[in-house]
Write an enzyme that holds these catalytic residues in place. Structure first.
Site, PDB file in Angstrom:
ATOM      1  N   ARG A  64       0.829  -1.218   0.000  1.00  0.00           N
ATOM      2  CA  ARG A  64       0.000   0.000   0.000  1.00  0.00           C
ATOM      3  C   ARG A  64       0.862   1.266   0.000  1.00  0.00           C
ATOM      4  O   ARG A  64       0.554   2.260  -0.643  1.00  0.00           O
ATOM      5  CB  ARG A  64      -0.911  -0.032   1.241  1.00  0.00           C
ATOM      6  N   ARG A  90     -10.431   2.486  -1.957  1.00  0.00           N
ATOM      7  CA  ARG A  90      -9.152   1.970  -1.470  1.00  0.00           C
ATOM      8  C   ARG A  90      -8.664   2.883  -0.347  1.00  0.00           C
ATOM      9  O   ARG A  90      -8.690   4.114  -0.503  1.00  0.00           O
ATOM     10  CB  ARG A  90      -8.174   2.013  -2.644  1.00  0.00           C
ATOM     11  N   LEU A  92      -6.202   4.986   1.656  1.00  0.00           N
ATOM     12  CA  LEU A  92      -4.928   5.629   1.345  1.00  0.00           C
ATOM     13  C   LEU A  92      -3.975   5.417   2.516  1.00  0.00           C
ATOM     14  O   LEU A  92      -4.391   5.479   3.675  1.00  0.00           O
ATOM     15  CB  LEU A  92      -5.138   7.133   1.143  1.00  0.00           C
ATOM     16  N   ASN A 106     -13.911  13.254   1.355  1.00  0.00           N
ATOM     17  CA  ASN A 106     -14.522  12.003   0.919  1.00  0.00           C
ATOM     18  C   ASN A 106     -16.036  12.085   1.073  1.00  0.00           C
ATOM     19  O   ASN A 106     -16.533  12.631   2.056  1.00  0.00           O
ATOM     20  CB  ASN A 106     -13.989  10.860   1.795  1.00  0.00           C
ATOM     21  N   THR A 107     -16.743  11.536   0.114  1.00  0.00           N
ATOM     22  CA  THR A 107     -18.190  11.449   0.251  1.00  0.00           C
ATOM     23  C   THR A 107     -18.543  10.042   0.735  1.00  0.00           C
ATOM     24  O   THR A 107     -17.988   9.046   0.259  1.00  0.00           O
ATOM     25  CB  THR A 107     -18.910  11.799  -1.069  1.00  0.00           C
ATOM     26  N   HIS A 108     -19.466   9.990   1.706  1.00  0.00           N
ATOM     27  CA  HIS A 108     -19.809   8.701   2.314  1.00  0.00           C
ATOM     28  C   HIS A 108     -21.328   8.517   2.323  1.00  0.00           C
ATOM     29  O   HIS A 108     -22.058   9.427   2.724  1.00  0.00           O
ATOM     30  CB  HIS A 108     -19.268   8.643   3.745  1.00  0.00           C
ATOM     31  N   SER A 135     -22.764  11.995   3.936  1.00  0.00           N
ATOM     32  CA  SER A 135     -21.846  12.912   4.619  1.00  0.00           C
ATOM     33  C   SER A 135     -20.672  13.241   3.707  1.00  0.00           C
ATOM     34  O   SER A 135     -20.220  12.385   2.939  1.00  0.00           O
ATOM     35  CB  SER A 135     -21.263  12.263   5.885  1.00  0.00           C
ATOM     36  N   ASP A 140      -9.124  11.701   7.410  1.00  0.00           N
ATOM     37  CA  ASP A 140      -8.002  11.627   8.345  1.00  0.00           C
ATOM     38  C   ASP A 140      -7.495  10.193   8.343  1.00  0.00           C
ATOM     39  O   ASP A 140      -7.881   9.414   7.469  1.00  0.00           O
ATOM     40  CB  ASP A 140      -8.401  12.140   9.746  1.00  0.00           C
ATOM     41  N   GLY A 142      -8.178   7.652  10.109  1.00  0.00           N
ATOM     42  CA  GLY A 142      -9.120   6.581  10.432  1.00  0.00           C
ATOM     43  C   GLY A 142     -10.025   6.269   9.250  1.00  0.00           C
ATOM     44  O   GLY A 142      -9.900   6.854   8.172  1.00  0.00           O
ATOM     45  N   ASP A 144     -13.380   6.835   7.827  1.00  0.00           N
ATOM     46  CA  ASP A 144     -14.578   7.693   7.906  1.00  0.00           C
ATOM     47  C   ASP A 144     -14.728   8.375   9.266  1.00  0.00           C
ATOM     48  O   ASP A 144     -15.842   8.516   9.790  1.00  0.00           O
ATOM     49  CB  ASP A 144     -15.847   6.884   7.556  1.00  0.00           C
TER      50      ASP A 144
HETATM   51  C1  GRF Z   1     -21.041   6.655  -3.465  1.00  0.00           C
HETATM   52  O1  GRF Z   1     -22.221   6.402  -2.751  1.00  0.00           O
HETATM   53  C2  GRF Z   1     -19.875   6.822  -2.532  1.00  0.00           C
HETATM   54  O2  GRF Z   1     -20.174   7.509  -1.370  1.00  0.00           O
HETATM   55  C3  GRF Z   1     -19.566   5.384  -2.231  1.00  0.00           C
HETATM   56  O3  GRF Z   1     -19.640   4.775  -3.502  1.00  0.00           O
HETATM   57  C4  GRF Z   1     -20.613   5.443  -4.275  1.00  0.00           C
HETATM   58  C5  GRF Z   1     -19.990   5.834  -5.573  1.00  0.00           C
HETATM   59  O4  GRF Z   1     -20.885   5.733  -6.607  1.00  0.00           O
HETATM   60  N1  GRF Z   1     -18.331   5.222  -1.534  1.00  0.00           N
HETATM   61  P1  GRF Z   1     -20.504   6.256  -8.078  1.00  0.00           P
HETATM   62  O5  GRF Z   1     -19.236   5.541  -8.477  1.00  0.00           O
HETATM   63  O6  GRF Z   1     -20.319   7.743  -7.993  1.00  0.00           O
HETATM   64  O7  GRF Z   1     -21.661   5.882  -8.926  1.00  0.00           O
END
Ligand code: GRF
Length: 197
Positions: A64, A90, A92, A106-108, A135, A140, A142, A144
């Site tokens: 990694r 993945r 980081l 990051n989008t979660h 969210s 960071d 950790g 999420d």
């Molecule tokens: C999103 O919901 C993201 O938060 C999650 O994977 C999804 C990505 O979808 N980790 P896409 O590749 O943008 O369609």
């Protein structure tokens, strides 16, 4: 103009929505490049718009850490002001997070700190909750756990499948990305001043 580099692993539907928003003349950010850890189909959305793409395949490296070094080198060559992980699946290495954070977000697909990790949608369904959400966070070291930039709730319907719930959540994720990147660009959001989660 805020220079944004986006990393994806999958289909990139959120990326596509962001690229569309960022094309508007008055939007204060531009995507300078899109990268992936594998030959992700999402890169096509960037190719179609003439935005440069790159792949640093995780499987080409011994560990990694060495993969992360190679990835960081390519990221740095684009001199982005912000790196957006949009469905980048993945972890980081810490050295990369340290080099980029807090300008690494990051989008979660859950309302953190609820349901962190790779299966936020599935875990919310399994828990039988009536609401989940999305969210946008600073990355960071950790999983999420970084400071929350913005988040929003959405209902979970009794007959939801992972797919129907995820689709509903993605609509929110897209709004959060477009709105927050705008606010980061115009300094209404200061990533250095966010409270720890
Ligand atoms: C999103 O919901 C993201 O938060 C999650 O994977 C999804 C990505 O979808 N980790 P896409 O590749 O943008 O369609």
């Amino acid at each position: 103009m805020l220079k944004v580099l986006v990393l994806v692993s999958g289909a990139g539907s959120n990326l596509r929505a962001f690229l569309e928003a960022a094309q508007a003349e008055n939007y204060p950010a531009r995507v300078v490049a899109v990268g992936a850890d594998r030959p992700a189909s999402g890169l096509e959305h960037a190719n179609e718009r003439g935005i440069p793409t790159f792949v640093v395949p995780f499987t080409d490296f011994e560990n990694r850490e060495s993969w992360g070094e190679a990835l960081l080198e390519v990221i740095r060559s684009w001199q982005p002001d912000l790196v957006l992980l949009s469905g980048f699946m993945r972890l980081l290495p810490e050295s990369v997070v340290d080099a980029l954070s807090p300008r690494l977000v990051n989008t979660h697909p859950a309302y953190l700190p609820e349901f962190p990790g790779a299966h936020g949608v599935r875990d919310a369904l399994a828990a039988g909750v009536r609401e989940s959400g999305a969210s946008l966070i600073v990355v960071d070291s950790g999983v999420d756990t970084g400071p929350i930039i913005a988040q929003e709730r959405c209902p979970v319907h009794p007959n939801d499948t992972e797919e129907t719930l995820h689709d509903r959540i993605k609509v929110i994720e897209r709004e959060l990305i477009v709105r927050c990147v705008r606010q980061i660009a115009d300094n209404t959001i200061n990533l250095r001043e966010l409270k720890p989660a």
